[in-house]
Design a protein around this motif. Structure first.
Motif, PDB file in Angstrom:
ATOM      1  N   HIS A 225       0.970  -1.107  -0.423  1.00 60.57           N
ATOM      2  CA  HIS A 225      -0.326   0.030  -0.295  1.00 60.57           C
ATOM      3  C   HIS A 225       0.733   1.192   0.008  1.00 60.57           C
ATOM      4  CE1 HIS A 225      -3.452  -2.501   0.393  1.00 60.57           C
ATOM      5  NE2 HIS A 225      -3.020  -3.195   1.379  1.00 60.57           N
ATOM      6  N   ASN A 226       2.272   1.148   0.058  1.00 59.78           N
ATOM      7  CA  ASN A 226       3.185   2.495  -0.229  1.00 59.78           C
ATOM      8  C   ASN A 226       3.326   2.971   1.210  1.00 59.78           C
ATOM      9  OD1 ASN A 226       5.112   3.435  -1.569  1.00 59.78           O
ATOM     10  ND2 ASN A 226       3.490   5.379  -1.752  1.00 59.78           N
ATOM     11  N   ALA A 227       2.867   1.899   2.182  1.00 59.62           N
ATOM     12  CA  ALA A 227       4.039   2.607   3.571  1.00 59.62           C
ATOM     13  C   ALA A 227       4.994   2.223   3.176  1.00 59.62           C
ATOM     14  CB  ALA A 227       2.397   2.401   4.359  1.00 59.62           C
ATOM     15  N   VAL A 228       5.367   3.125   4.911  1.00 56.35           N
ATOM     16  CA  VAL A 228       6.912   2.791   5.183  1.00 56.35           C
ATOM     17  C   VAL A 228       6.940   0.918   5.906  1.00 56.35           C
ATOM     18  CG1 VAL A 228       7.657   5.180   4.493  1.00 56.35           C
ATOM     19  CG2 VAL A 228       7.623   4.460   7.033  1.00 56.35           C
ATOM     20  N   VAL A 229       8.088   0.790   6.299  1.00 57.74           N
ATOM     21  CA  VAL A 229       8.450  -0.115   7.047  1.00 57.74           C
ATOM     22  C   VAL A 229       8.577  -0.273   7.358  1.00 57.74           C
ATOM     23  CG1 VAL A 229       8.553  -3.772   6.870  1.00 57.74           C
ATOM     24  CG2 VAL A 229       7.435  -2.168   4.707  1.00 57.74           C
ATOM     25  N   PHE A 247      18.735  -2.611  10.115  1.00 55.49           N
ATOM     26  CA  PHE A 247      16.824  -2.864  10.044  1.00 55.49           C
ATOM     27  C   PHE A 247      16.927  -1.401   9.212  1.00 55.49           C
ATOM     28  CE2 PHE A 247      18.532  -5.307  13.422  1.00 55.49           C
ATOM     29  CZ  PHE A 247      17.365  -6.150  13.529  1.00 55.49           C
ATOM     30  N   THR A 248      15.117  -1.405   9.080  1.00 54.59           N
ATOM     31  CA  THR A 248      15.207   0.217   8.288  1.00 54.59           C
ATOM     32  C   THR A 248      14.458   1.305   9.927  1.00 54.59           C
ATOM     33  OG1 THR A 248      13.047  -0.996   7.675  1.00 54.59           O
ATOM     34  CG2 THR A 248      14.138  -0.700   6.844  1.00 54.59           C
ATOM     35  N   ASP A 249      14.747   2.341   9.228  1.00 57.50           N
ATOM     36  CA  ASP A 249      14.246   3.198  10.635  1.00 57.50           C
ATOM     37  C   ASP A 249      13.224   4.096  10.018  1.00 57.50           C
ATOM     38  OD1 ASP A 249      13.665   4.930   7.961  1.00 57.50           O
ATOM     39  OD2 ASP A 249      16.070   6.261   9.064  1.00 57.50           O
ATOM     40  N   ALA A 250      11.971   4.548  11.167  1.00 60.22           N
ATOM     41  CA  ALA A 250      10.887   5.022  11.188  1.00 60.22           C
ATOM     42  C   ALA A 250      10.831   5.520   9.570  1.00 60.22           C
ATOM     43  CB  ALA A 250      10.550   5.706  12.110  1.00 60.22           C
ATOM     44  N   ASN A 251      11.055   5.842   8.760  1.00 60.23           N
ATOM     45  CA  ASN A 251      11.022   5.644   7.534  1.00 60.23           C
ATOM     46  C   ASN A 251      11.292   5.146   5.955  1.00 60.23           C
ATOM     47  OD1 ASN A 251      10.177   9.026   8.338  1.00 60.23           O
ATOM     48  ND2 ASN A 251      12.690   9.181   7.995  1.00 60.23           N
ATOM     49  N   GLY A 252      11.443   3.731   6.605  1.00 59.63           N
ATOM     50  CA  GLY A 252      11.367   2.641   5.874  1.00 59.63           C
ATOM     51  C   GLY A 252      12.915   2.724   5.676  1.00 59.63           C
ATOM     52  N   VAL A 253      13.921   3.938   6.234  1.00 58.10           N
ATOM     53  CA  VAL A 253      15.083   3.736   5.273  1.00 58.10           C
ATOM     54  C   VAL A 253      16.559   3.324   5.706  1.00 58.10           C
ATOM     55  CG1 VAL A 253      16.570   4.836   4.626  1.00 58.10           C
ATOM     56  CG2 VAL A 253      14.302   5.633   4.520  1.00 58.10           C
ATOM     57  N   ALA A 254      16.789   1.944   5.271  1.00 58.98           N
ATOM     58  CA  ALA A 254      18.520   1.269   5.891  1.00 58.98           C
ATOM     59  C   ALA A 254      19.267   1.933   5.170  1.00 58.98           C
ATOM     60  CB  ALA A 254      18.091  -0.159   5.792  1.00 58.98           C
ATOM     61  N   THR A 294       9.863  -3.559  -1.804  1.00 57.85           N
ATOM     62  CA  THR A 294       8.046  -3.921  -1.515  1.00 57.85           C
ATOM     63  C   THR A 294       8.061  -5.421  -1.186  1.00 57.85           C
ATOM     64  OG1 THR A 294       7.060  -2.319  -3.904  1.00 57.85           O
ATOM     65  CG2 THR A 294       5.758  -3.581  -2.717  1.00 57.85           C
ATOM     66  N   MET A 295       7.456  -5.425   0.412  1.00 54.62           N
ATOM     67  CA  MET A 295       6.888  -6.495   0.598  1.00 54.62           C
ATOM     68  C   MET A 295       5.912  -6.421   0.476  1.00 54.62           C
ATOM     69  SD  MET A 295      10.111  -6.254   3.706  1.00 54.62           S
ATOM     70  CE  MET A 295      10.443  -7.968   4.060  1.00 54.62           C
ATOM     71  N   GLU A 296       4.849  -7.754   1.085  1.00 57.36           N
ATOM     72  CA  GLU A 296       3.656  -7.974   0.684  1.00 57.36           C
ATOM     73  C   GLU A 296       3.556  -8.290   2.000  1.00 57.36           C
ATOM     74  OE1 GLU A 296       2.253 -10.187  -2.415  1.00 57.36           O
ATOM     75  OE2 GLU A 296       3.125  -8.858  -4.242  1.00 57.36           O
ATOM     76  N   THR A 297       2.339  -8.074   2.762  1.00 55.76           N
ATOM     77  CA  THR A 297       1.830  -8.629   3.995  1.00 55.76           C
ATOM     78  C   THR A 297       1.486  -9.988   3.471  1.00 55.76           C
ATOM     79  OG1 THR A 297       1.395  -5.964   4.725  1.00 55.76           O
ATOM     80  CG2 THR A 297       0.244  -8.207   6.188  1.00 55.76           C
ATOM     81  N   LEU A 298       1.711 -11.233   4.776  1.00 51.09           N
ATOM     82  CA  LEU A 298       1.523 -11.819   4.694  1.00 51.09           C
ATOM     83  C   LEU A 298      -0.182 -12.478   5.123  1.00 51.09           C
ATOM     84  CD1 LEU A 298       5.064 -14.412   5.518  1.00 51.09           C
ATOM     85  CD2 LEU A 298       3.501 -14.036   3.431  1.00 51.09           C
ATOM     86  N   GLY A 299      -0.334 -11.639   6.149  1.00 50.21           N
ATOM     87  CA  GLY A 299      -1.588 -11.992   6.262  1.00 50.21           C
ATOM     88  C   GLY A 299      -1.824 -12.831   8.273  1.00 50.21           C
TER      89      GLY A 299
END
Length: 474
Positions: A225-229, A247-254, A294-299
């Motif tokens: 959904h284009n939200a940062v991970v 690890f990625t930070d609060a902005n989804g950046v590593a 882009t990572m997809e949520t597995l549920g």
């Protein structure tokens, strides 16, 4: 005299304000570290993992906690400045995050997704390393960094003979990194074998002109959904071993720094999301590299698989080994209890296979799926008596045309038209498959930059070992 009292009040007021500001400005500022701990192979939360923070320069303990029922942990009251974080749990190899600053790295040290790997059987291996320059001069009192899975596990200095000895090493691939002024950064991979033997190596350091080692990789991770991970684990591979982990930070950046010239691989992991992999190259100028992932949520990841095993007469079969695989990789290998049952929980949505083996019985194989609601799955299986063995070992050695071992090649074992097991070659270019039954198999070997090779082989009724050497061509 009439003006003295107001002036005194004014002085007392100003003094009080200054003292209050002074008290506030000198109050110590503390920071926190938080995250979750999971088993790397299955994504199952790990309860009771020890999380310890120590001061980097002297080892003083600064805080300690344990993961809760959801695998979550929170360390409070940590000062700014370099500190080491160690996370360990019984039955798992510990992970170590050295020289972290909770002020500087605040975003990356919150909501960390820490993956622990099941521990190896022995941890008594040793490395004996000699460090010298291209003229043969032994380099004395120089720092050497040893990493496993991208985490520093030791940082000794060379002795008067230019040597370091590192002990208590478990089986697996390790990275040596030596950075000394006046020399090019040295990186190498070595492997501790299953017997935890001794590895002797010599590191020859070259002058600065032979290449750069200040490359930077910036990875931005988002979901579908284009939200940062936030808190995704980013691991950088080189020559078949992990050289950096962050690890990625609060902005989804590593951001990964100090990368040397050459080809690298990256995998991005986050519990409950699809893993991602990609390759990149640091050029001869060490120009920075950026990558969007882009990572997809597995549920859900709360599925339960139950298996009941009986013989031909309906009696339960205890002590049978059940290997559960997803995508050709084994994630669990329980043994049936006295009632012939096994239960595996913490399974994410997706397709799985299982393989049941016990001496004196024919192997049973099957498959099941965990649906999007993670509803429980139950299977019943019957094992027939058989004299077929299931103890064979396949050893595959992969080299290039100059007989140099190729590390990090993917070796897939096929049977009945499906991938039965997947392995990676180590630093010596070797992949091993154990517990194979009599029958026909196929193998494919893949490595980026090389042509894929395939071959077939047959395991006889005596389950004798099979060895195969392959040469990969560009």
């Amino acid at each position: 005299m009439m003006h003295v009292f107001p002036r005194l009040l004014l002085f007392l007021f100003v003094a009080t304000v200054l003292l209050s500001c002074s008290d506030e400005s000198t109050a110590p500022v503390t920071y926190s570290v938080s995250g979750t701990v999971h088993q790397a192979e299955t994504g199952t939360v790990i309860v009771g993992a020890d999380v310890v923070a120590t001061r980097h320069d002297n080892g003083q303990e600064l805080g300690r906690t344990a993961s809760d029922a959801q695998g979550a942990f929170l360390l409070k009251g940590l000062p700014a400045g370099p500190l080491d974080i160690r996370i360990e749990a019984e039955g798992f190899a510990p992970v170590f995050f050295p020289s972290m600053d909770p002020k500087r790295d605040a975003s990356s040290l919150s909501r960390m997704s820490v993956q622990l790997v099941v521990a190896d059987s022995c941890c008594s291996g040793s490395l004996l390393l000699t460090v010298k320059n291209s003229t043969g001069e032994k380099l004395v009192d120089k720092p050497v960094v040893i990493k496993k899975a991208g985490q520093m596990i030791a940082d000794p200095r060379t002795d008067e003979n230019g040597r370091v000895r590192v002990t208590d090493l478990c089986p697996g691939d390790y990275v040596i990194r030596i950075g000394i002024d006046g020399y090019r950064v040295y990186e190498a991979v070595f492997t501790i074998n299953a017997e935890c033997g001794v590895v002797e190596l010599t590191a020859v350091l070259q002058g600065e002109s032979s290449g750069c080692c200040d490359g930077t990789l910036t990875v931005t991770v988002r979901d579908e959904h284009n939200a940062v991970v936030h808190g995704a684990q980013v691991r950088v591979w080189k020559n078949g071993a992990i050289v950096h982990t962050t690890f990625t930070d609060a902005n989804g950046v590593a951001v990964v720094t100090d990368l040397c010239q050459g080809k690298h691989g990256v995998d991005v992991l986050k519990t409950g999301m699809t893993p991602r992999e990609f390759l990149f190259t640091i050029d001869e100028l060490c120009n920075p590299v950026t990558k969007d992932v882009t990572m997809e949520t597995l549920g859900c990841c709360s599925g339960v698989f139950s298996l009941i095993l009986r013989d031909a007469t309906g009696n339960p079969i205890p002590g049978a080994k059940v290997v559960i695989k997803k995508g050709g990789t084994a994630i669990e290998d329980p043994v049936t209890n006295g009632s012939g049952e096994v239960v595996v929980d913490g399974l994410c949505r997706g397709e799985y296979t299982y393989r049941i083996a016990k001496e004196g019985y024919g192997v049973v194989e099957g498959s099941f799926a965990i649906n999007q609601n993670c509803d429980p799955v139950t299977r019943e299986a019957v094992m027939q008596g058989s004299g077929v063995c299931c103890t064979a070992v396949l050893t595959v050695t992969v080299t290039d045309s100059t007989s140099t071992p190729i590390a990090g090649a993917t070796v897939k074992l096929w049977r009945g038209g499906a991938v039965n097991e997947t392995a990676q070659t180590g630093a010596q270019g070797i992949a091993i498959f154990e517990g194979l039954c009599a029958g026909e198999y196929g193998v494919s070997v893949l490595k980026s930059g090389y042509r894929t090779r395939e071959f077939t082989f047959v395991i006889g009724l005596d389950c004798g070992p099979t060895t195969k050497s392959l040469v990969l061509e560009p």
